[in-house]
Design an enzyme around this catalytic site. Sequence first.
Site, PDB file in Angstrom:
ATOM      1  N   PHE A 139      19.260 -14.821   3.793  1.00 18.94           N
ATOM      2  CA  PHE A 139      18.121 -14.536   2.933  1.00 18.94           C
ATOM      3  C   PHE A 139      17.065 -13.844   3.791  1.00 18.94           C
ATOM      4  CE2 PHE A 139      14.220 -15.676   0.612  1.00 18.94           C
ATOM      5  CZ  PHE A 139      14.592 -15.290  -0.671  1.00 18.94           C
ATOM      6  N   ASP A 208      20.220 -23.500   7.477  1.00 19.32           N
ATOM      7  CA  ASP A 208      19.435 -23.383   6.255  1.00 19.32           C
ATOM      8  C   ASP A 208      20.287 -23.954   5.121  1.00 19.32           C
ATOM      9  OD1 ASP A 208      18.353 -22.518   3.815  1.00 19.32           O
ATOM     10  OD2 ASP A 208      17.495 -20.721   4.706  1.00 19.32           O
ATOM     11  N   TYR A 233      13.245 -27.034  -4.531  1.00 21.03           N
ATOM     12  CA  TYR A 233      13.048 -26.597  -5.914  1.00 21.03           C
ATOM     13  C   TYR A 233      14.309 -26.040  -6.559  1.00 21.03           C
ATOM     14  CZ  TYR A 233      12.055 -22.360  -3.139  1.00 21.03           C
ATOM     15  OH  TYR A 233      12.100 -21.348  -2.217  1.00 21.03           O
ATOM     16  N   LYS A 234      15.414 -26.013  -5.847  1.00 19.67           N
ATOM     17  CA  LYS A 234      16.673 -25.537  -6.428  1.00 19.67           C
ATOM     18  C   LYS A 234      17.460 -26.741  -6.954  1.00 19.67           C
ATOM     19  CE  LYS A 234      16.782 -21.631  -3.179  1.00 19.67           C
ATOM     20  NZ  LYS A 234      16.345 -20.550  -4.071  1.00 19.67           N
ATOM     21  N   ARG A 382      24.139 -13.345 -10.819  1.00 23.14           N
ATOM     22  CA  ARG A 382      24.286 -14.662 -10.205  1.00 23.14           C
ATOM     23  C   ARG A 382      24.189 -15.756 -11.266  1.00 23.14           C
ATOM     24  NH1 ARG A 382      20.829 -16.445  -5.316  1.00 23.14           N
ATOM     25  NH2 ARG A 382      19.313 -16.610  -7.014  1.00 23.14           N
TER      26      ARG A 382
END
Length: 408
Positions: A139, A208, A233-234, A382
């Site tokens: 990312f 990560d 938050y995922k 996605r």
Amino acid sequence: MSEPSGSPRHAERSKLVDRARKLDAGDELRAKREEFVLDDTVYLDGNSLGALPRAVPARVADVVAREWGELRIRSWTESGWWTAPERIGDRIAPLIGAAPGQVVVGDSTSVNIFKALVAAVRLVDDDTRDEILVDATTFPTDGYIAESAARMTGRRLVPVAPGELASALGPRTAAALVNHVDYRAGCLHDLPGLTAAVHDAGALAVWDLCHSAGALPVDVDAHGVDLAVGCTYKYLNGGPGSPAYLYVRAGHQERFDSPLPGWNSHADPFGMTAGYVPAAGAPRGRVGTPDILSMLALEAALDVWDGVRIEAVRAKSLALTDFFLECVEAYVPKGRAESVTPAAHPERGSQVSLRCADAAAVMERLIARGVVGDHRRPDILRFGFTPLYVSFADVERAGAVLGEVLSA
């Protein structure tokens, strides 16, 4: 676009609808869906923002009205605000396979990556190790932070594809920063094998976990991970901008030297002394005053994990993604979309990414029809599968709508 009753395509869909119904009936996690605020949308974007757990609004209202509104400053002690970063860290710890006392919650993922990577180089403490390896497919923020950390520590940043990381390691490597799951394609990288390879080279491994924690077993303790970071938050459903977390292996904590030594990580934070003396254990990873409102919303969100086995989450994740790929094969016209997510279970996270020439426009049409995923430029659709609330019926419907959109 509906198929005529009795047509081969209608018969195929009937079979898949029936299979979805049976899979949902046998789902160990099916009751968890009721613990979230959902509607008739098929929500497949939990790999960007998790759905709202039902317990959160009342908890946040109480924090605002009573703890802040009535108790005010007393809540730092009487409501446990001060100890929230470590307390909530201990609730996240089992989800990444960590023993208590090694995870602290606070700051953003980016800030924690910076802390972890600089601290890793300082832990190695060897000027001849002048390279930091970074996942070349990472990312973007991870790469930006790694480049800054390399400049700050006088190291050279070396981007390497995860599949080539083991061969790139050597006596000049200080640390390696790798994503557990690729955010674009959903590829699950070999955390045990790569961590062992990094250690064999005399370096430290920083992981990560943003796209894996809460979706599959991580087992940082068992696999010897040195430091790790992740967002909440995922798949952890902590809410937009909820604080991230930092894992520091117990054996490294005494020498963990954060590049951001704030007053909250001081051994005597209220002593207000000029000299910095780091706290012991996980609090050493703290920096400034905790963001209490979002942190306590996260704490309430974590209640959905009560009684959940992460092995069951992984099993359902694989079943959901398998079923979605089967629906894509059945419903999507040949040549209109191609999966870039690995078919093999050990190499797959909890998402499916499809290459599609007009991905942005296709996703707009899907969302308009109640199937929410996202896209990554230039050509990636996605779809994230959160096992706690995504059903097999959701998956079948998403595949059918995708097929109709791509047939138009």
